[in-house]
Design an enzyme around this catalytic site. Structure first.
Site, PDB file in Angstrom:
ATOM      1  N   GLU A  15      10.973  -2.444  -2.922  1.00  0.00           N
ATOM      2  CA  GLU A  15      11.090  -2.930  -4.170  1.00  0.00           C
ATOM      3  C   GLU A  15      11.929  -2.220  -4.686  1.00  0.00           C
ATOM      4  O   GLU A  15      12.098  -1.215  -4.357  1.00  0.00           O
ATOM      5  CB  GLU A  15       9.346  -3.119  -4.677  1.00  0.00           C
ATOM      6  CG  GLU A  15       9.435  -3.329  -6.135  1.00  0.00           C
ATOM      7  CD  GLU A  15      10.090  -3.955  -6.246  1.00  0.00           C
ATOM      8  OE1 GLU A  15       9.960  -5.603  -5.524  1.00  0.00           O
ATOM      9  OE2 GLU A  15      11.211  -4.191  -7.688  1.00  0.00           O
TER      10      GLU A  15
ATOM     11  N   VAL B 216       0.816  -1.076   0.137  1.00  0.00           N
ATOM     12  CA  VAL B 216       0.207  -0.046  -0.142  1.00  0.00           C
ATOM     13  C   VAL B 216       0.917   1.618   0.130  1.00  0.00           C
ATOM     14  O   VAL B 216       2.266   1.068   0.309  1.00  0.00           O
ATOM     15  CB  VAL B 216      -0.906  -0.027   1.354  1.00  0.00           C
ATOM     16  CG1 VAL B 216      -1.689  -0.836   1.334  1.00  0.00           C
ATOM     17  CG2 VAL B 216       0.322   0.149   2.374  1.00  0.00           C
TER      18      VAL B 216
ATOM     19  N   ARG C 283       3.404  12.603 -10.186  1.00  0.00           N
ATOM     20  CA  ARG C 283       4.227  12.640  -8.750  1.00  0.00           C
ATOM     21  C   ARG C 283       5.100  13.200  -8.771  1.00  0.00           C
ATOM     22  O   ARG C 283       6.357  12.504  -8.909  1.00  0.00           O
ATOM     23  CB  ARG C 283       4.072  11.113  -7.792  1.00  0.00           C
ATOM     24  CG  ARG C 283       2.291  10.708  -7.778  1.00  0.00           C
ATOM     25  CD  ARG C 283       1.803   9.359  -7.215  1.00  0.00           C
ATOM     26  NE  ARG C 283       3.023   8.085  -7.762  1.00  0.00           N
ATOM     27  CZ  ARG C 283       2.627   6.940  -7.344  1.00  0.00           C
ATOM     28  NH1 ARG C 283       1.718   6.616  -6.698  1.00  0.00           N
ATOM     29  NH2 ARG C 283       3.295   6.170  -7.874  1.00  0.00           N
TER      30      ARG C 283
ATOM     31  N   CYS D 154       8.609   9.092  -4.833  1.00  0.00           N
ATOM     32  CA  CYS D 154      10.195   8.156  -3.621  1.00  0.00           C
ATOM     33  C   CYS D 154      10.872   8.681  -3.611  1.00  0.00           C
ATOM     34  O   CYS D 154      11.104   8.693  -2.252  1.00  0.00           O
ATOM     35  CB  CYS D 154      10.012   6.939  -4.388  1.00  0.00           C
ATOM     36  SG  CYS D 154       8.657   5.463  -4.283  1.00  0.00           S
TER      37      CYS D 154
ATOM     38  N   THR E 123       3.185   4.539   0.987  1.00  0.00           N
ATOM     39  CA  THR E 123       3.390   4.796   2.389  1.00  0.00           C
ATOM     40  C   THR E 123       3.903   6.640   2.122  1.00  0.00           C
ATOM     41  O   THR E 123       4.771   6.968   2.363  1.00  0.00           O
ATOM     42  CB  THR E 123       4.330   4.597   2.976  1.00  0.00           C
ATOM     43  OG1 THR E 123       5.608   4.508   1.829  1.00  0.00           O
ATOM     44  CG2 THR E 123       3.594   3.113   2.584  1.00  0.00           C
TER      45      THR E 123
ATOM     46  N   ALA F  34      19.245   3.274  -0.770  1.00  0.00           N
ATOM     47  CA  ALA F  34      19.349   3.024  -1.692  1.00  0.00           C
ATOM     48  C   ALA F  34      18.512   4.374  -2.292  1.00  0.00           C
ATOM     49  O   ALA F  34      19.559   5.364  -3.181  1.00  0.00           O
ATOM     50  CB  ALA F  34      18.586   1.687  -2.158  1.00  0.00           C
TER      51      ALA F  34
HETATM   52  N1  LIG Z   1       5.647   3.962  -7.396  1.00  0.00           N
HETATM   53  C1  LIG Z   1       7.268   3.049  -7.655  1.00  0.00           C
HETATM   54  O1  LIG Z   1       7.626   2.952  -8.456  1.00  0.00           O
HETATM   55  C2  LIG Z   1       7.654   2.126  -5.934  1.00  0.00           C
HETATM   56  C3  LIG Z   1       6.832   2.142  -5.382  1.00  0.00           C
HETATM   57  N2  LIG Z   1       7.600   1.410  -3.800  1.00  0.00           N
HETATM   58  C4  LIG Z   1       6.955   1.680  -2.452  1.00  0.00           C
HETATM   59  O2  LIG Z   1       5.983   0.672  -2.797  1.00  0.00           O
HETATM   60  C5  LIG Z   1       4.507   1.055  -2.085  1.00  0.00           C
HETATM   61  C6  LIG Z   1       3.468   1.577  -3.299  1.00  0.00           C
HETATM   62  O3  LIG Z   1       3.307   2.599  -3.550  1.00  0.00           O
HETATM   63  P1  LIG Z   1       2.598   2.480  -5.650  1.00  0.00           P
HETATM   64  O4  LIG Z   1       2.576   0.980  -5.888  1.00  0.00           O
HETATM   65  O5  LIG Z   1       2.837   3.231  -6.042  1.00  0.00           O
HETATM   66  O6  LIG Z   1       1.539   3.598  -4.518  1.00  0.00           O
HETATM   67  P2  LIG Z   1       0.321   3.616  -5.100  1.00  0.00           P
HETATM   68  O7  LIG Z   1      -0.350   4.724  -4.371  1.00  0.00           O
HETATM   69  O8  LIG Z   1      -0.644   3.349  -6.596  1.00  0.00           O
HETATM   70  O9  LIG Z   1      -0.628   1.823  -4.468  1.00  0.00           O
HETATM   71  C7  LIG Z   1      -0.994   1.721  -3.028  1.00  0.00           C
HETATM   72  C8  LIG Z   1      -2.688   0.890  -3.544  1.00  0.00           C
HETATM   73  O10 LIG Z   1      -3.173   0.602  -2.180  1.00  0.00           O
HETATM   74  C9  LIG Z   1      -3.880   0.431  -1.844  1.00  0.00           C
HETATM   75  N3  LIG Z   1      -4.348   1.046  -0.835  1.00  0.00           N
HETATM   76  C10 LIG Z   1      -4.280   1.690   0.105  1.00  0.00           C
HETATM   77  N4  LIG Z   1      -4.675   1.286   1.744  1.00  0.00           N
HETATM   78  C11 LIG Z   1      -5.579   0.138   1.572  1.00  0.00           C
HETATM   79  C12 LIG Z   1      -5.947  -1.254   2.510  1.00  0.00           C
HETATM   80  N5  LIG Z   1      -6.271  -0.927   3.229  1.00  0.00           N
HETATM   81  N6  LIG Z   1      -6.471  -2.549   1.232  1.00  0.00           N
HETATM   82  C13 LIG Z   1      -6.128  -2.600  -0.169  1.00  0.00           C
HETATM   83  N7  LIG Z   1      -6.041  -2.005  -0.177  1.00  0.00           N
HETATM   84  C14 LIG Z   1      -5.428  -0.400  -0.317  1.00  0.00           C
HETATM   85  C15 LIG Z   1      -4.287   1.817  -2.503  1.00  0.00           C
HETATM   86  O11 LIG Z   1      -5.319   2.149  -2.958  1.00  0.00           O
HETATM   87  C16 LIG Z   1      -3.615   1.878  -3.940  1.00  0.00           C
HETATM   88  O12 LIG Z   1      -4.070   1.261  -5.387  1.00  0.00           O
HETATM   89  C17 LIG Z   1       5.264   2.538  -1.616  1.00  0.00           C
HETATM   90  O13 LIG Z   1       5.284   2.124  -0.110  1.00  0.00           O
HETATM   91  C18 LIG Z   1       6.308   3.009  -2.452  1.00  0.00           C
HETATM   92  O14 LIG Z   1       6.783   3.775  -1.224  1.00  0.00           O
HETATM   93  C19 LIG Z   1       8.552   1.153  -4.075  1.00  0.00           C
HETATM   94  C20 LIG Z   1       9.513   0.727  -4.560  1.00  0.00           C
HETATM   95  C21 LIG Z   1       8.792   1.018  -6.192  1.00  0.00           C
HETATM   96  O1  LIG Z   2      11.647   4.020  -4.434  1.00  0.00           O
HETATM   97  C1  LIG Z   2      11.185   4.302  -5.861  1.00  0.00           C
HETATM   98  O2  LIG Z   2      10.288   4.237  -6.231  1.00  0.00           O
HETATM   99  C2  LIG Z   2      12.345   3.851  -7.196  1.00  0.00           C
HETATM  100  O3  LIG Z   2      12.231   4.703  -6.965  1.00  0.00           O
HETATM  101  C3  LIG Z   2      13.138   5.795  -8.226  1.00  0.00           C
HETATM  102  O4  LIG Z   2      12.281   4.790  -9.998  1.00  0.00           O
HETATM  103  P1  LIG Z   2      11.864   5.803 -10.183  1.00  0.00           P
HETATM  104  O5  LIG Z   2      11.413   6.968  -9.069  1.00  0.00           O
HETATM  105  O6  LIG Z   2      10.772   5.033 -10.813  1.00  0.00           O
HETATM  106  O7  LIG Z   2      12.143   6.716 -10.978  1.00  0.00           O
HETATM  107  P2  LIG Z   2      14.139   7.076 -11.457  1.00  0.00           P
HETATM  108  O8  LIG Z   2      14.421   6.095 -12.979  1.00  0.00           O
HETATM  109  O9  LIG Z   2      14.926   6.114 -10.714  1.00  0.00           O
HETATM  110  O10 LIG Z   2      13.999   8.485 -11.690  1.00  0.00           O
HETATM  111  C4  LIG Z   2      13.929   8.908 -10.777  1.00  0.00           C
HETATM  112  C5  LIG Z   2      13.734  10.430 -11.154  1.00  0.00           C
HETATM  113  O11 LIG Z   2      15.356  11.156 -11.309  1.00  0.00           O
HETATM  114  C6  LIG Z   2      14.966  11.778 -12.348  1.00  0.00           C
HETATM  115  N1  LIG Z   2      16.575  11.319 -12.975  1.00  0.00           N
HETATM  116  C7  LIG Z   2      17.255  10.074 -12.717  1.00  0.00           C
HETATM  117  C8  LIG Z   2      18.610   9.522 -13.425  1.00  0.00           C
HETATM  118  C9  LIG Z   2      19.421  10.508 -13.571  1.00  0.00           C
HETATM  119  O12 LIG Z   2      20.531  10.403 -13.948  1.00  0.00           O
HETATM  120  N2  LIG Z   2      19.348  12.347 -13.883  1.00  0.00           N
HETATM  121  C10 LIG Z   2      17.721  12.153 -13.792  1.00  0.00           C
HETATM  122  O13 LIG Z   2      17.324  13.308 -13.336  1.00  0.00           O
HETATM  123  C11 LIG Z   2      14.502  11.015 -13.448  1.00  0.00           C
HETATM  124  O14 LIG Z   2      13.756  11.899 -15.043  1.00  0.00           O
HETATM  125  C12 LIG Z   2      13.057  11.224 -12.690  1.00  0.00           C
HETATM  126  O15 LIG Z   2      12.232  12.481 -12.465  1.00  0.00           O
HETATM  127  C13 LIG Z   2      14.777   4.310  -7.987  1.00  0.00           C
HETATM  128  O16 LIG Z   2      15.581   3.869  -9.583  1.00  0.00           O
HETATM  129  C14 LIG Z   2      13.854   2.651  -8.015  1.00  0.00           C
HETATM  130  O17 LIG Z   2      15.252   2.094  -7.952  1.00  0.00           O
HETATM  131  C15 LIG Z   2      13.745   2.234  -6.893  1.00  0.00           C
HETATM  132  O18 LIG Z   2      12.838   1.370  -6.105  1.00  0.00           O
END
Ligand SMILES: NC(=O)C1=CN([C@@H]2O[C@H](COP(=O)(O)OP(=O)(O)OC[C@H]3O[C@@H](n4cnc5c(N)ncnc54)[C@H](O)[C@@H]3O)[C@@H](O)[C@H]2O)C=CC1
Ligand SMILES: O=C(O)[C@H]1O[C@H](OP(=O)(O)OP(=O)(O)OC[C@H]2O[C@@H](n3ccc(=O)[nH]c3=O)[C@H](O)[C@@H]2O)[C@H](O)[C@@H](O)[C@@H]1O
Length: 471
Positions: free
Chosen positions: A165, A93, A350, A280, A95, A227
Site C-alpha cells: 500500500e 497487520v 508514531r 514507516c 510490522t 519507494a
Molecule cells: N500507516 C500507514 O500509513 C501505512 C502503513 N503501511 C504498512 O501497513 C501495515 C499496517 O500498518 P498500520 O495499519 O499503520 O498498522 P496498525 O497498527 O494501525 O494496524 C494493524 C492492526 O492489525 C491488528 N492485528 C495484528 N495482528 C493481528 C492478528 N493476528 N489478527 C487480527 N488482527 C491483528 C492490530 O490489532 C492492529 O489493529 C504495516 O506493515 C505498515 O508498514 C503501508 C502503507 C501506509
Molecule cells: O508506507 C507508508 O507508511 C507510507 O509512508 C509515507 O506516508 P506517511 O508517512 O503517511 O506521510 P508522508 O506524507 O510521506 O510524510 C512522512 C513524513 O515526512 C515529512 N515530510 C514529508 C514531505 C516533505 O516534503 N517534507 C517532510 O518533512 C512529513 O511531515 C512526515 O513527518 C509515504 O508517503 C506513503 O507513500 C507510504 O505508503
C-alpha cells in the site's frame, strides 16, 4: 483454471491501512462483501460506533464508512469467521521494527504476519487468495506460502500475492480513490497469474488499467521498501541542504523551488522540516539496511542508514538551535510546542519529531505547553512516557501541560515551536499571541509555514528551518 471471481473479502488488521483501504474497496465494489477483522476489541468497537467516532482521524474516511458500513462493509473481532467465509484475504497487520533478538533495531518483526498466516492455515476450509498488504521484507511471501502449504487441508489451495500500500496518512482516501499506481506481485505461474488477475479485476472497478502494475512477487515486496526509502531520502537530502542554507544565508524554500523546477527532480517532497516522522519511513529504511547486510552488502547498508542518521541529526540540530537562541539555557523557561502529530491532518504520533523535541526540552528542564488539534491527551502522555522511561509520569506532568488551543499554549511562553504543519497554525492571531508572551518572544518554525517578515514586524524574534538568523 481461470481467475476466481471474488465476492467476499476479509481484511485482517483494522488499522491505518486495513480500515481505509478496505472501506474504499467496499465503496467501489458494492457487489463484494468486505469484512475487516481485528483482535483489538476497542478498535473494532470504534469502527462500529453509532456516532462514527472512528479509531483513526483521516479526512473523508467517515463519509466512506457512512456510505458502506452495514451495506457491504463490516467490522468484527470474529477473525476465524472472516477468514472462513472469504475468497480473498488481505493481511494488513503491523510490522514494527524488532525490539529484541536477531536483527533488533533494524529487522521487521514478522510475528503478527506469521500469526495471521497460521490462523488462515488453521481455519480455512476452502481455497483462498492471500494478499500481503503489510510492508514486509523481500521474500516474506515465501515464508507465508511454506506455512500455508504445510498446514492446508485437502482441496484447499493458497495463492499468495504481494500488494503493498502506498497511501499517505492525511490524504489516504484521495490516494486510494486515485492512486498513482496499484502494484501486484505474483508468482509467474499460471495459478499465480490467475490470482493476480482476480485481484487486478477488483481494483479495475475504479483504477484505470494502465495504473495497475503487475510484477514478480519479490520485485513487488522490494518496490515498497524502495519507494519509502527514496521518498525519505529526498527529505533527508533537502534537510541536509537546509543546514547549509542556515550557514550560508541561502533560503531552503528558494533552493527547493529552483531545483524542483527541473522536471527530472520534480517539486514534490522537497519541504525542509524538523525531520520526517511516521510509522514507516524509519522502519522501512532500517529494514532495507538489514536486508542489505543480510545480503553481505555493507556499503549499500551504510548508504541507506545515512538517510535515518541525517533525520536524527536534523531533529537534534533543531532542538540545539532553540536552546542556543534562547541564550543557551531553557531551564525553567516555558516553551509552547504547536503540533504533536507526525504531520498535519492525522492524529497519528508514531515517530513524530515533536516527541524527540519535547524529550530534549524536558532534559534541558524547560516547562512545556503542548497543543495539537487531533491527538488525544492520553496518547501524548503515553508517547512522552515511552520517550523518557527514566522520568516518572508524575514528574512529566509537572513539567508538561497539554492545552486546549494554540493561544492557550502560547500564553506566558518565552518561545513557540511549530512542530507540525497544521493549517490552523498559519491563521493564528499572532498579535494577540505576542501580547501574552514573555519578551523577547521567540518563534521557531520547524515547518516553514509562518510569514517570518510579518511576525518580525509584530516584534517576534523568528528562527526558520533552512534560513540564517535575520540580522
Ligand atoms: N500507516 C500507514 O500509513 C501505512 C502503513 N503501511 C504498512 O501497513 C501495515 C499496517 O500498518 P498500520 O495499519 O499503520 O498498522 P496498525 O497498527 O494501525 O494496524 C494493524 C492492526 O492489525 C491488528 N492485528 C495484528 N495482528 C493481528 C492478528 N493476528 N489478527 C487480527 N488482527 C491483528 C492490530 O490489532 C492492529 O489493529 C504495516 O506493515 C505498515 O508498514 C503501508 C502503507 C501506509
Ligand atoms: O508506507 C507508508 O507508511 C507510507 O509512508 C509515507 O506516508 P506517511 O508517512 O503517511 O506521510 P508522508 O506524507 O510521506 O510524510 C512522512 C513524513 O515526512 C515529512 N515530510 C514529508 C514531505 C516533505 O516534503 N517534507 C517532510 O518533512 C512529513 O511531515 C512526515 O513527518 C509515504 O508517503 C506513503 O507513500 C507510504 O505508503
Amino acid at each position: 483454471m481461470s481467475p476466481v471471481k471474488v465476492t467476499k473479502i476479509c481484511c485482517i488488521g483494522a488499522g491505518y491501512v486495513g480500515g481505509p483501504t478496505c472501506a474504499v474497496v467496499a465503496l467501489k465494489c458494492p457487489h463484494i462483501t468486505v469484512t475487516i477483522v481485528d483482535l483489538n476489541q476497542s478498535r473494532i468497537d470504534a469502527w462500529n460506533s453509532p456516532d462514527f467516532k472512528l479509531p483513526i482521524y483521516e479526512p473523508g474516511l467517515e463519509d466512506v464508512v457512512r456510505q458502506t458500513r452495514g451495506r457491504n462493509l463490516f467490522f468484527s473481532t470474529d477473525v476465524d469467521k472472516g477468514i472462513e467465509e472469504a475468497d480473498l484475504i488481505f493481511v494488513s497487520v503491523n510490522t514494527p521494527t524488532k525490539k529484541s533478538g536477531i536483527g533488533a533495531g533494524f529487522a521487521a518483526d514478522l510475528n503478527y504476519v506469521e500469526l495471521a498466516t497460521r490462523r488462515i492455515a488453521d481455519v480455512a476450509k476452502s481455497s483462498k487468495i492471500v494478499v500481503e498488504k503489510s510492508t514486509v521484507p523481500c521474500r516474506t511471501a515465501d515464508a507465508m506460502r511454506t506455512i500455508l502449504d504445510a498446514n492446508s487441508k485437502p482441496n484447499c489451495r493458497f495463492d499468495i500475492l504481494s500488494n503493498p500500500e502506498f497511501l499517505a496518512e492525511g490524504t489516504a482516501i484521495n490516494d486510494l480513490l486515485k492512486p498513482d499506481r496499484v502494484l501486484i506481485g505474483s508468482l509467474q505461474t499460471p495459478q499465480g497469474i490467475d490470482a493476480c488477475n482476480s485481484l487486478a479485476s477488483i481494483y479495475a472497478n475504479w483504477v484505470p488499467k494502465d495504473r495497475i502494475l503487475t510484477v514478480g512477487l519479490w520485485s513487488s515486496e522490494l518496490s515498497k521498501l524502495a519507494a519509502n526509502a527514496m521518498l525519505a531520502q529526498r527529505i533527508s537530502s533537502v534537510n541536509a541542504l537546509s543546514a547549509i542554507c542556515e550557514a550560508t544565508g541561502a533560503n531552503i524554500d528558494e533552493v527547493a523551488h529552483a531545483i524542483g523546477f527541473d522536471s527530472r527532480i520534480g517539486p514534490k517532497f522537497l519541504k525542509a522540516s524538523v525531520g520526517f516522522g511516521g510509522s514507516c519511513f524509519q522502519k522501512d529504511i532500517l529494514n532495507l539496511v538489514y536486508l542489505s547486510e543480510s545480503c553481505h552488502l555493507p556499503e549499500v547498508a551504510a548508504y541507506w542508514r545515512q538517510v535515518v542518521e541525517m533525520n536524527d541529526y536534523q531533529k537534534r540540530r533543531f532542538s540545539t538551535r532553540v536552546v542556543d537562541t534562547l541564550f543557551k539555557t531553557i531551564t525553567g523557561k516555558r516553551i509552547a510546542v504547536l503540533g504533536f502529530a507526525f504531520k498535519a491532518d492525522t492524529g497519528d504520533t508514531r515517530e513524530s519529531a515533536a516527541i524527540t523535541l519535547i524529550r530534549d526540552f524536558q532534559q534541558e528542564k524547560a516547562l512545556i505547553n503542548i497543543y495539537d488539534p487531533q491527538v488525544p491527551h492520553e496518547q501524548i502522555w503515553a508517547d512522552l512516557a515511552e520517550a523518557s522511561p527514566d522520568i516518572p509520569l508524575a514528574a512529566t506532568q509537572k513539567q508538561v501541560t497539554i492545552c486546549a488551543s494554540a493561544i492557550e499554549a502560547c500564553k506566558n511562553a518565552e518561545a513557540v515551536v511549530i512542530a507540525t504543519e497544521w493549517k490552523e497554525f498559519c491563521d493564528i492571531d499572532w498579535e494577540s499571541v505576542y501580547a501574552h508572551m514573555k519578551k523577547p518572544a521567540f518563534i521557531f518554525d520547524g515547518r516553514i509555514i509562518v510569514d517570518a517578515d510579518r511576525l518580525r514586524k509584530i516584534g517576534f524574534k523568528v528562527t526558520v528551518i533552512g534560513r540564517a538568523e535575520a540580522l
